[in-house]
Design a protein around this motif. Structure first.
Motif, short mmCIF file in Angstrom:
data_model
loop_
_atom_site.label_atom_id
_atom_site.label_comp_id
_atom_site.label_asym_id
_atom_site.label_seq_id
_atom_site.Cartn_x
_atom_site.Cartn_y
_atom_site.Cartn_z
N LYS A 39 -35.91 -45.99 98.90
CA LYS A 39 -36.03 -45.48 97.53
C LYS A 39 -37.55 -45.47 97.30
O LYS A 39 -38.22 -46.49 97.56
N GLU A 48 -31.20 -48.07 100.10
CA GLU A 48 -29.74 -48.03 99.93
C GLU A 48 -29.11 -48.28 101.29
O GLU A 48 -29.52 -47.68 102.29
N GLU A 81 -23.89 -50.23 93.82
CA GLU A 81 -23.74 -48.83 93.38
C GLU A 81 -22.27 -48.55 93.12
O GLU A 81 -21.44 -48.72 94.01
N SER A 131 -25.98 -50.01 89.53
CA SER A 131 -26.34 -48.61 89.37
C SER A 131 -25.11 -47.74 89.35
O SER A 131 -24.10 -48.05 89.99
N ASP A 168 -23.60 -44.51 90.53
CA ASP A 168 -23.85 -43.55 91.60
C ASP A 168 -23.25 -42.19 91.22
O ASP A 168 -22.35 -42.11 90.38
N LYS A 180 -28.12 -43.08 89.14
CA LYS A 180 -28.51 -42.26 90.29
C LYS A 180 -27.98 -40.85 90.10
O LYS A 180 -26.77 -40.65 90.02
N VAL A 199 -32.79 -42.72 89.39
CA VAL A 199 -33.07 -42.44 90.81
C VAL A 199 -32.51 -41.07 91.10
O VAL A 199 -31.33 -40.82 90.84
N CYS A 200 -33.35 -40.18 91.60
CA CYS A 200 -32.84 -38.86 91.98
C CYS A 200 -32.62 -38.85 93.47
O CYS A 200 -33.51 -39.20 94.26
N GLU A 201 -31.41 -38.46 93.84
CA GLU A 201 -31.06 -38.47 95.26
C GLU A 201 -31.25 -37.07 95.84
O GLU A 201 -31.30 -36.09 95.12
N GLN A 220 -34.86 -40.62 96.23
CA GLN A 220 -34.29 -40.99 97.53
C GLN A 220 -34.03 -39.67 98.23
O GLN A 220 -33.50 -38.74 97.61
#
Ligand code: C2E
Ligand code: MG
Ligand code: MG
Length: 755
Positions: A525, A537, A628, A656, A658, A679, A713-715, A735
């Motif tokens: 991350k 993660e 998550e 978090s 997810d 996320k 958090v942007c995946e 991420q």
């Protein structure tokens, strides 16, 4: 127990009952035969006894008459040359000796002397008739009295002897008559006369004398044979019996015959010739009910014994029958019923389906193999009793909604099987079924929605193997992913290959876990402002012994389906904690690691306690582990899930959400659930990067999340442009492959932590 076993059991109990009935029939027949034989034996015995009695009485009668004859004969010898006074004296002596009532002397002139005194009666006819008698040589004649004697004395038996001159001419005849009624009235005949009648009959059948008849016996006829016929009911006296009688009598033999009277009585007729008399026969008629009276108690005892045995046998047969019936029902229940739902079971389904298909070849049929998603959770959270009520409700509602030609059974656990008519109403009925079961569940305070997964097999050929059809429906059902929106799958040939893969995975998963084939990979991350790793993660990989690596998309859905994901998630969490503790002990500075928690795990009853145990065991500091949780866990039982999140929070783990943006995310969730991190799913982010309105929404969402004090958090960040764009949205942590793909744990440690 299979249907065949049940049929065998039923057949053997029916056979047993049949054998029992046969034995009963034999016993009853033997009982009746025994009573009949006994009755006949006694009857014959009594008949013989009576006949013996008759013979001895007959002998007595004979000797009485013979003694009279001897008296008369002696008198005749002594009065030949005597004068009147001497004759009178000798007659008186003879009367005293013989007890004869009267003694007569008649001479050739017809002068009649009674008891030694001349009477005024003179009957040449009487003398002539008497002298016509063919006197036996040395005995008196005892036989039928001539008519003139009968007229004079009214007696029918005469005892007579001639008084001869020196040249053997007849000077006169001494005679007496016998009053048989008086003889028969004596004690010697009481046995016969009390229940019957005694008779003296001539050989030709003329009735000479009779006693008074007793009971139903009263033969009063000139001819004895005709009298008998008159007495009989017409059938009871056979010609043969009469012939026997006539033959015996003319042959001077004794014997007995039987007949039935018109009133239904039985008569025994015993006869014996009176040997000292001229053609006279002594007859006793005896009412047979005396026989009955004697044998009745015996027969009664026999009948009673037989009846008791019969009743006992019937009772035992009934008992056997009732027991057999009960056990048949039990066997049938065991063979065909499901004890949990009260409905039928798989055995029954097979037979029902085969019969229905054979009987309705044109009917479009379809097989549904279905179960309840996450039923284990319902069981553990609401208890077996309420969970069983859900199962029962399925069967009850199905029975209400579908026709008699359709059937739904529970196979085991939460697995159901239904044979349905594939018509236009089917989907509507299935919806109603679904709603009815859910309504019942709500009525039982079960908040968790009842969601079915239906594997469908439309019947193509009605004579196909039913087990194969059931398997096909099952294959179809197994293809439905646990979180899939569509809860139905219809069998297709290609499923077979998929199923083989699924089977292979399922067969090797436990061993793989035990042998540490599941490896934790870590993906960074990244803080895009400070350009450094701020966390990782944990993403699981299955590294097979041959070196091939399976990604989670290949096995996680299968494990979510079969429940194995719970074990795997815990294994992952524990591995991460263990490794983190080792590194901390080695003095390596660690970053927070997030671990994915499946939806199923959250429904596991001891989930929070188990997490706490692991954290404590490895002494993990607060905030070092992030859990998550996919946002879809809140789709059902939101309150319960929020409560669990709150309890987790108290353990000091970061939480978090997810996959934010994949489901129907509600902004309310952000305030209701105390998450630390949100996320944003890679897919959502990818769309917002190109689309203006979405870009604005994302910017606003990030703003809201940040504003609520949570981290974003942007995946799925794959390139620099995306990073630059994200910088403008206020998103700090990202991420994505741009920074790092998920790498094995040791590699992650060397790359990012050990500097
Ligand atoms: P996730 O939790 O959303 O994990 C992120 C997924 O996005 C990972 O896929 C990751 O490799 C992938 N990813 C990361 N950066 C990029 C990118 O730039 N582009 C694209 N296209 N993808 C990227 P992965 O490892 O295949 O995992 C897939 C999903 O499997 C995870 O989604 C997670 O839901 C699940 N999963 C993985 N490991 C576990 C586990 O231990 N337990 C559970 N319950 N689920 C797991
Ligand atoms: Mg994740
Ligand atoms: Mg994700």
């Amino acid at each position: 127990m299979t249907g065949k076993d049940k049929v065998k059991t039923r057949a053997s109990s029916t056979g047993f009952i049949k054998a029992g009935l046969l034995v009963l029939l034999i016993c009853v027949s033997l009982g009746i035969a025994m009573v009949y034989i006994q009755q006949n034996t006694y009857r014959t015995q009594v008949s013989h006894e009576f006949h013996q009695q008759h013979l001895s009485v007959g002998e007595y009668l004979n000797s009485l008459l013979v003694s009279y004859g001897q008296g008369i004969m002696s008198l005749a010898w002594t009065v030949s040359d005597a004068d009147e006074d001497t004759i009178q004296a000798r007659i008186s002596t003879t009367m005293e000796l013989t007890a004869l009532e009267h003694i007569y002397y008649i001479n050739t002139d017809g002068h009649l002397m009674m008891d030694g005194k001349l009477t005024d009666r003179s009957s040449v006819t009487m003398f002539e008739e008497l002298s016509d008698i063919n006197f036996p040589r040395n005995n008196a004649y005892i036989g039928l009295a001539p008519a003139s004697v009968r007229l004079y004395t009214e007696r029918r038996i005469v005892i007579a002897a001639p008084v001869r001159t020196a040249d053997l001419g007849i000077r006169g005849i001494v005679f007496s008559t016998v009053d048989m009624r008086k003889v028969f009235a004596s004690d010697a005949f009481s046995y016969q006369t009390q229940k019957g009648q005694c008779l003296v009959v001539s050989e030709t059948g003329e009735i000479v004398e009779t006693s008074a008849g007793a009971g139903v016996v009263k033969i009063d006829h000139e001819s004895f044979q005709l009298g008998l016929l008159e007495h009989s009911d017409g059938k009871g006296l056979s010609k043969r019996a009469l012939q026997d009688y006539n033959y015996d009598v003319t042959s001077r033999k004794s014997g007995f015959i039987n007949l039935t009277t018109a009133d239904g009585y039985r008569l025994q007729v015993s006869y014996a010739p009176l040997t000292g008399c001229d053609r006279l026969v002594f007859v006793s008629c005896f009412q047979d009910n005396l026989v009955d009276a004697r044998i009745k108690p015996l027969i009664f005892t026999s009948v009673l014994t037989c009846s008791i045995i019969t009743v006992l046998m019937i009772a035992s047969l009934f008992l056997v029958w009732a027991t057999a019936k009960r056990s048949n029902l039990t066997v049938e229940k065991l063979a065909y019923e499901d004890p949990v739902t009260g409905g039928k079971n798989l055995n029954y389904f097979r037979e029902f389906a085969i019969n229905t298909m054979i009987a309705n070849r044109e009917l479009p049929l379809i097989i549904y193999r279905f179960d309840i998603a996450n039923f284990r959770y319902i069981n553990e959270s609401y208890g077996h009793h309420r969970a069983d009520m859900v199962l029962k409700s399925c069967i009850d509602n199905f029975t209400k909604l579908f026709s008699e030609r359709e059937l739904c059974v529970r196979m085991d656990a939460d697995q159901f099987l239904a044979l349905l008519i594939n018509d236009s109403l089917l989907d509507k009925k299935m919806d109603e079924f679904n709603n009815a079961v859910n309504a019942d569940a709500r009525g039982n305070q079960i908040k968790y929605p009842i969601r079915f997964k239906y594997g469908i097999y439309p019947v193509k050929k009605h004579d196909h193997d039913i087990d194969v059809m059931i398997d096909h429906a099952n294959v179809a059902k197994k293809t439905i992913k646990s979180d899939a929106k569509d809860n139905k799958a219809t069998y297709s040939e290609r499923f077979v290959d998929d199923m083989r893969k699924v089977d292979h995975i399922e067969n090797s998963m436990q061993k793989a876990l035990a042998e540490n084939e599941f490896k934790v990979y870590l993906q960074t991350k990244w803080d895009i402002h400070e350009n450094k790793v701020t966390g990782a993660e944990a993403l699981v990989r299955w590294v097979r012994p041959n070196g091939s690596v399976l990604g989670p998309e290949q096995f996680v859905p299968i494990f979510e389906n079969n429940g194995f994901i719970e074990q795997l998630d815990f294994y992952t969490l524990e591995s991460v904690c263990m490794r983190m503790r080792e590194m901390m002990d080695e003095g390596i500075e660690v970053v927070p690691v997030s671990v994915n928690q499946s939806r199923l795990l959250l429904h596991s009853p001891d989930y929070v306690e188990n997490v706490e145990k692991v954290l404590k065991q490895y002494n993990i500091p607060a905030g070092a582990i992030e859990l998550e949780i996919t946002e879809s866990v809140f789709d059902t039982e939101k309150e319960e899930m929020i409560a669990i999140i709150r309890r987790l929070k108290l353990l000091g783990v970061r939480l978090s959400m997810d996959d934010f943006g994949t489901g129907y995310s509600s902004l309310n969730m952000l305030t209701e659930v105390p998450f630390d991190v949100i996320k944003i799913d890679g897919g959502y982010f990818a769309r917002s990067a190109i689309d203006d309105p979405e870009r604005m929404v994302l910017t606003k969402i990030v703003e809201i999340i940040n504003g609520l004090g949570m981290e974003v958090v942007c995946e799925g960040v794959e390139n620099e442009a995306q990073v630059e764009y994200l910088k403008t949205t206020g998103c700090r942590t990202v991420q994505g492959y741009y920074f790092s793909i998920p790498v094995p744990e040791p590699e992650f440690i060397t790359r990012y932590l050990q500097k």
